[in-house]
Design a protein around this motif. Sequence first.
Motif, short mmCIF file in Angstrom:
data_model
loop_
_atom_site.label_atom_id
_atom_site.label_comp_id
_atom_site.label_asym_id
_atom_site.label_seq_id
_atom_site.Cartn_x
_atom_site.Cartn_y
_atom_site.Cartn_z
N ALA A 135 0.82 -1.22 0.00
CA ALA A 135 0.00 0.00 0.00
C ALA A 135 0.85 1.27 0.00
O ALA A 135 0.38 2.33 -0.40
N ILE A 136 2.08 1.15 0.47
CA ILE A 136 2.93 2.34 0.65
C ILE A 136 4.11 2.33 -0.31
O ILE A 136 4.82 1.34 -0.42
N GLY A 137 4.28 3.43 -1.02
CA GLY A 137 5.48 3.61 -1.83
C GLY A 137 6.38 4.57 -1.10
O GLY A 137 6.01 5.70 -0.80
N MET A 138 7.57 4.10 -0.79
CA MET A 138 8.45 4.90 0.05
C MET A 138 9.68 5.30 -0.75
O MET A 138 10.34 4.43 -1.32
N VAL A 139 9.98 6.58 -0.78
CA VAL A 139 11.27 7.02 -1.31
C VAL A 139 12.08 7.49 -0.11
O VAL A 139 11.82 8.56 0.44
N ILE A 187 12.65 6.84 -7.12
CA ILE A 187 11.50 7.62 -7.58
C ILE A 187 10.82 6.91 -8.76
O ILE A 187 9.60 6.80 -8.81
N ALA A 188 11.64 6.39 -9.68
CA ALA A 188 11.08 5.66 -10.82
C ALA A 188 10.30 4.45 -10.33
O ALA A 188 9.20 4.14 -10.82
N ARG A 189 10.83 3.75 -9.34
CA ARG A 189 10.16 2.58 -8.78
C ARG A 189 8.80 2.97 -8.20
O ARG A 189 7.80 2.27 -8.39
N THR A 190 8.78 4.12 -7.53
CA THR A 190 7.54 4.57 -6.90
C THR A 190 6.53 5.05 -7.95
O THR A 190 5.34 4.82 -7.82
N ILE A 191 7.04 5.70 -9.00
CA ILE A 191 6.15 6.14 -10.08
C ILE A 191 5.50 4.92 -10.73
O ILE A 191 4.31 4.90 -11.01
N LEU A 192 6.30 3.87 -10.94
CA LEU A 192 5.78 2.65 -11.58
C LEU A 192 4.77 1.94 -10.68
O LEU A 192 3.74 1.45 -11.14
N LYS A 193 5.08 1.90 -9.39
CA LYS A 193 4.22 1.17 -8.46
C LYS A 193 2.91 1.93 -8.21
O LYS A 193 1.86 1.33 -8.04
N ALA A 194 2.99 3.26 -8.20
CA ALA A 194 1.83 4.13 -7.99
C ALA A 194 0.88 3.59 -6.91
O ALA A 194 -0.28 3.32 -7.16
N PRO A 195 1.39 3.44 -5.70
CA PRO A 195 0.60 2.86 -4.61
C PRO A 195 -0.39 3.89 -4.04
O PRO A 195 -0.25 5.08 -4.33
N PRO A 196 -1.37 3.45 -3.25
CA PRO A 196 -2.35 4.39 -2.69
C PRO A 196 -1.74 5.42 -1.74
O PRO A 196 -2.28 6.51 -1.58
N ILE A 197 -0.61 5.07 -1.12
CA ILE A 197 0.05 5.97 -0.17
C ILE A 197 1.48 6.22 -0.62
O ILE A 197 2.20 5.28 -0.97
N LEU A 198 1.90 7.47 -0.60
CA LEU A 198 3.28 7.81 -0.94
C LEU A 198 3.96 8.44 0.27
O LEU A 198 3.37 9.30 0.93
N VAL A 199 5.18 8.02 0.53
CA VAL A 199 5.97 8.66 1.57
C VAL A 199 7.28 9.10 0.93
O VAL A 199 8.07 8.26 0.49
N LEU A 200 7.46 10.38 0.82
CA LEU A 200 8.64 10.93 0.15
C LEU A 200 9.52 11.62 1.17
O LEU A 200 9.21 12.72 1.63
N ASP A 201 10.59 10.94 1.57
CA ASP A 201 11.46 11.47 2.62
C ASP A 201 12.65 12.18 1.99
O ASP A 201 13.62 11.53 1.61
N GLU A 202 12.58 13.48 1.92
CA GLU A 202 13.65 14.27 1.27
C GLU A 202 13.97 13.66 -0.09
O GLU A 202 15.14 13.49 -0.45
N ALA A 203 12.91 13.33 -0.84
CA ALA A 203 13.06 12.50 -2.04
C ALA A 203 13.89 13.15 -3.13
O ALA A 203 14.44 12.47 -3.99
N THR A 204 14.00 14.46 -3.11
CA THR A 204 14.76 15.13 -4.17
C THR A 204 15.94 15.90 -3.61
O THR A 204 16.52 16.73 -4.30
N SER A 205 16.33 15.58 -2.37
CA SER A 205 17.36 16.39 -1.70
C SER A 205 18.73 16.31 -2.36
O SER A 205 19.51 17.24 -2.27
N ALA A 206 19.00 15.18 -3.04
CA ALA A 206 20.34 15.02 -3.62
C ALA A 206 20.40 15.47 -5.09
O ALA A 206 21.37 15.22 -5.78
#
Length: 229
Positions: free
Chosen positions: A79-83, A151-170
């Motif tokens: 259910a959760i896509g985590m970056v 991020i690509a993995r999460t885009i592909l999975k497109a789960p109902p819940i997203l958790v983006l932890d400083e997903a673009t910080s680098a």
Amino acid sequence: GPVIRFDDVHFQYDHDRPILKGVSFEVPAGKTIAVVGPSGAGKSTISRLLYRFYDVSSGAVTIDGQDVRDITQNSLRSAIGMVPQDTVLFNDTIAYNIRYGRPDATDEEVRQAARMAQIGEFIESLPRGYDTPVGERGLKLSGGEKQRVAIARTILKAPPILVLDEATSALDTKTERDIQSALDAVSKNRTTVVIAHRLSTVINADEIIVLRDGQIAERGRHPDLLMRD
Ligand code: ADP
Ligand code: ADP
């Protein structure tokens, strides 16, 4: 998307040092909440409790009214896509790493997700860590590139819940902006928790929570919080 609730959550990793001290908030179905605050405030801990890397010391975390402790690990993780902040990759191709979580995806879907995350040119390459031998197709990925794979993995999975932890910080500013719009598109109508250092990266959040020293110090919308800065 589902509703996420934190109800008077207290948490400590070690016995003598409370990290979260009575944190309560709700993310309505399909909405985006951003958690911002100084380093060490407990932001990532919130994502770890949601994903059940750890369990609350007291209080509860629920998804659609169900305590996460009563949800099987498999259903929680599908259910959760985590970056996460630091992505660890499998020692296999980038394409394999992107497909992980959605084994049924077609090659074209994998390529499209990779393009959206701007990692398209690498997908047949093997990532190489500091401790793995250089393979023929070995490629040393930077932190930002690993982040793009996640991020690509999460885009592909497109789960109902997203958790983006400083997903673009680098990422550099231009790449960050492009990928941010891809992430905004995926998070539309999905319940999303964005963890960020800078207020400027969370302009699209429906609500912002400012966490300081394990407690919610302020909450509101982007322009209001900026004015109080
Ligand atoms: P933030 O994401 O806001 O920077 P974290 O949630 O990562 O903060 O960490 C909050 C506090 O918990 C920090 O003081 C950190 O050192 C501590 N902490 C984080 N992970 C652990 C752990 N596994 N064991 C003990 N303390 C931890
Ligand atoms: P799972 O139970 O689905 O394997 P984990 O809790 O182990 O999930 O990991 C959380 C997420 O981190 C996974 O959904 C996956 O996206 C990623 N992940 C886990 N382990 C690895 C790994 N060894 N290499 C790359 N990514 C991983």
